[in-house]
Scaffold this motif. Structure first.
Motif, mmCIF file in Angstrom:
data_model
loop_
_atom_site.group_PDB
_atom_site.id
_atom_site.type_symbol
_atom_site.label_atom_id
_atom_site.label_comp_id
_atom_site.label_asym_id
_atom_site.label_seq_id
_atom_site.Cartn_x
_atom_site.Cartn_y
_atom_site.Cartn_z
ATOM 1 N N LEU A 173 0.822 -1.208 0.000
ATOM 2 C CA LEU A 173 0.000 0.000 0.000
ATOM 3 C C LEU A 173 0.856 1.259 0.000
ATOM 4 N N GLN A 174 2.037 1.145 0.592
ATOM 5 C CA GLN A 174 2.917 2.319 0.661
ATOM 6 C C GLN A 174 3.260 2.848 -0.725
ATOM 7 N N GLN A 175 3.275 1.975 -1.699
ATOM 8 C CA GLN A 175 3.590 2.394 -3.070
ATOM 9 C C GLN A 175 2.436 3.150 -3.728
ATOM 10 N N GLN A 176 1.249 3.105 -3.100
ATOM 11 C CA GLN A 176 0.051 3.646 -3.739
ATOM 12 C C GLN A 176 -0.487 4.906 -3.070
ATOM 13 N N ILE A 177 -0.006 5.261 -1.884
ATOM 14 C CA ILE A 177 -0.612 6.346 -1.116
ATOM 15 C C ILE A 177 0.184 7.639 -1.242
ATOM 16 N N ASP A 178 -0.504 8.748 -1.034
ATOM 17 C CA ASP A 178 0.176 10.042 -1.031
ATOM 18 C C ASP A 178 -0.061 10.787 0.275
ATOM 19 N N LYS A 179 -0.705 10.132 1.264
ATOM 20 C CA LYS A 179 -0.872 10.692 2.602
ATOM 21 C C LYS A 179 -0.848 9.538 3.601
ATOM 22 N N PRO A 180 -0.584 9.815 4.879
ATOM 23 C CA PRO A 180 -0.492 8.733 5.855
ATOM 24 C C PRO A 180 -1.750 7.865 5.895
ATOM 25 N N LEU A 181 -1.543 6.572 6.023
ATOM 26 C CA LEU A 181 -2.619 5.590 6.075
ATOM 27 C C LEU A 181 -2.495 4.788 7.356
ATOM 28 N N LEU A 182 -3.593 4.659 8.086
ATOM 29 C CA LEU A 182 -3.617 3.861 9.301
ATOM 30 C C LEU A 182 -4.365 2.566 9.018
ATOM 31 N N ILE A 183 -3.725 1.433 9.323
ATOM 32 C CA ILE A 183 -4.337 0.116 9.152
ATOM 33 C C ILE A 183 -4.665 -0.424 10.539
ATOM 34 N N LEU A 184 -5.943 -0.717 10.788
ATOM 35 C CA LEU A 184 -6.391 -1.190 12.093
ATOM 36 C C LEU A 184 -6.926 -2.614 11.993
ATOM 37 N N SER A 185 -6.777 -3.373 13.070
ATOM 38 C CA SER A 185 -7.381 -4.702 13.130
ATOM 39 C C SER A 185 -7.526 -5.131 14.580
ATOM 40 N N GLY A 186 -8.444 -6.072 14.788
ATOM 41 C CA GLY A 186 -8.655 -6.656 16.102
ATOM 42 C C GLY A 186 -8.875 -8.151 15.963
ATOM 43 N N GLY A 187 -9.229 -8.797 17.060
ATOM 44 C CA GLY A 187 -9.423 -10.242 17.047
ATOM 45 C C GLY A 187 -8.566 -10.912 18.097
ATOM 46 N N GLU A 188 -8.277 -12.168 17.893
ATOM 47 C CA GLU A 188 -7.454 -12.922 18.838
ATOM 48 C C GLU A 188 -6.618 -13.948 18.071
ATOM 49 N N ALA A 209 0.857 -3.085 18.757
ATOM 50 C CA ALA A 209 -0.133 -4.130 19.066
ATOM 51 C C ALA A 209 -0.203 -4.289 20.572
ATOM 52 N N ILE A 210 -1.418 -4.268 21.108
ATOM 53 C CA ILE A 210 -1.614 -4.461 22.545
ATOM 54 C C ILE A 210 -2.806 -5.379 22.777
ATOM 55 N N ASP A 211 -2.843 -5.958 23.973
ATOM 56 C CA ASP A 211 -4.054 -6.607 24.446
ATOM 57 C C ASP A 211 -4.834 -5.556 25.223
ATOM 58 N N THR A 212 -6.110 -5.385 24.916
ATOM 59 C CA THR A 212 -6.881 -4.309 25.512
ATOM 60 C C THR A 212 -7.102 -4.484 27.011
ATOM 61 N N PHE A 240 -5.688 -5.180 19.875
ATOM 62 C CA PHE A 240 -5.818 -3.938 19.112
ATOM 63 C C PHE A 240 -4.494 -3.715 18.401
ATOM 64 N N ARG A 241 -4.560 -3.654 17.074
ATOM 65 C CA ARG A 241 -3.333 -3.525 16.269
ATOM 66 C C ARG A 241 -3.463 -2.316 15.351
#
Length: 433
Positions: free
Chosen positions: A313-328, A363-366, A423-424
């Motif tokens: 994705l870094q090759q495609q963006i022109d502004k900062p991008l935040l990628i979020l995910s959760g789960g276990e 990455a943290i455990d909530t 939380f990542r």
């Protein structure tokens, strides 16, 4: 909700690191029990008694918040009952007893707490109300072996399940069928009283029956499912356990009439934490991509795959991008190092990233405790790449804690008294920010 700076100074690694930690605080605050109970969510005061029970890492904070909301609604009748939480995760309650026990490995105090809970709800009538406060971690904290089984047998099986990399759905299936209180058995003891269950979900998919192994909810699995899981992972099965799983019929059927009066209310889940973080990040002017709140899989492999995505994705963006995910995620333990699943995810990401510029990962455990360690998780950026440390060697012995301790990038929050699991966050900067 905490107010974030408008945007991190992407040229300052310390600013980026601090911003990501603040973002994690926003996510955790959004699912804390203090913010969750509202007057319209409270059950009506019953003609009879109101007994509160509960288990999980957020159970004590849930009990304190419920007491405040109950009294604020004008309910002057005293509450009774007890909840059990992990050591160090307690909270001050006026009427509800708070017990503490061991997690993730169950201990005798967890067994004692489960027995006390069953006693607290016995002999109730139709005019009585049971309020169940259930959050992640309750399975280990509320441990009462089924008749004929022992706590050491459950401890050995629990230890093996945690080390083999089994997903939480399978672990809790086994736990339910070796228990005298989970899988709806607690609610059988409470009926004919009405039971209202409040949940904070820590399980991917938010299936209520899986949270803390569903002590007040019907079980849709069978004992043979638990036996198949143990056999598939090659876990030693004592004769008493095998016989129990072959012959047990103690779980209430999902269509049992006793469940008809009961209510289940989902107070918070992983998607709520991600939504709060998304709103805050977009308010700071960042683009956000959410990969999902229910990701599972081997921790180190997920970390590597997320880094590969970030670099693409870094090759495609022109502004900062935040990628979020959760789960276990899961960790297959092969070595004798230290570290929870979030640290292992990060070490997998670090190994794959190899110091490439413009990618920062947290990455943290909530709940504030990553696995059985004292840290919530960790973070790193390109400035943390070290040619003198071998991440592969640390991964081989499952020592992600030791690795990030060397880098001084462990994150310590202490118990948060809630739990919606991982939380990542990955902040990806364009090549020329």
């Amino acid at each position: 909700m905490r107010v974030l700076p408008e945007k991190p100074d992407v040229k300052d690694p310390a600013s980026v690191s601090g911003w990501l930690k603040q973002l994690a605080d926003v996510a955790v605050s959004a699912v804390h029990p203090d913010t969750l109970f509202s007057p319209d969510q409270l059950p009506a005061r019953p003609p009879g008694r109101t007994v509160v029970i509960g288990a999980g890492k957020g159970a004590a904070a849930m009990a304190a918040a419920f007491e405040r909301a109950w009294e604020a609604a004008g309910n002057d009748a005293g509450l009774t009952g007890l909840v059990v939480t992990r050591y160090g995760h307690g909270a001050d309650c006026r009427h509800i007893q708070v017990l503490e026990a061991s997690h993730p490995m169950p201990d005798e105090l967890g067994e004692k707490a489960a027995r006390q809970m069953l006693e607290a709800v016995r002999d109730l009538g139709e005019d009585d109300l049971v309020v169940a406060l259930v959050s992640g971690g309750g399975s280990a904290l509320m441990t009462l072996p089924a008749e004929g089984l022992t706590l050491p047998q459950k401890q050995a099986i629990n230890r093996a399940l945690l080390r083999c990399g089994a997903p939480i759905r399978e672990i809790n299936t086994v736990r339910r069928h070796l228990s005298a209180i989970k899988g709806g058995r607690l609610v059988v003891a409470a009926h004919p009283a009405k039971v209202v269950t409040y949940l904070i979900s820590d399980v991917p998919g938010d299936d209520p029956t899986l949270i803390a192994s569903g002590p007040t909810l019907p079980d849709n699995t069978q004992p043979r499912d638990a036996l198949e899981i143990l056999e598939r992972y090659g876990i030693e099965i004592p004769d008493e356990v095998r016989q129990h799983l072959i012959s047990d019929d103690s779980a209430p059927a999902p269509d049992s009439p006793g469940f008809a009066r009961d209510e289940t209310i989902m107070l918070a889940k992983a998607s709520d934490a991600l939504d709060a973080a998304t709103e805050a990040a977009r308010g700071a002017g960042l683009d956000v991509r959410v990969l999902g709140d229910n990701l599972e899989g081997e921790s180190r492999e997920l970390g590597a795959s997320h880094v590969a995505m970030a670099l693409e994705l870094q090759q495609q963006i022109d502004k900062p991008l935040l990628i979020l995910s959760g789960g276990e995620t899961s960790v297959t333990v092969l070595g004798e190092g230290r570290g929870g699943r979030n640290a292992e995810y990060l070490l997998g990401a670090y190994t794959a990233l190899k110091g490439a510029p413009g990618v920062h990962v947290l990455a943290i455990d909530t709940d504030g405790i990553d696995g059985s360690e004292d840290n919530a998780g960790a973070s790193f950026g390109p400035e943390d790449w070290s040619s003198s440390l071998s991440p592969e060697q640390y991964l081989a012995r499952n020592d992600a804690y030791g690795f990030f301790e060397q880098l001084d990038r462990l994150i310590f929050t202490g118990p948060t008294r809630t739990n919606v699991n991982d939380f990542r966050a990955i902040l990806v900067l364009p090549r020329n920010p």
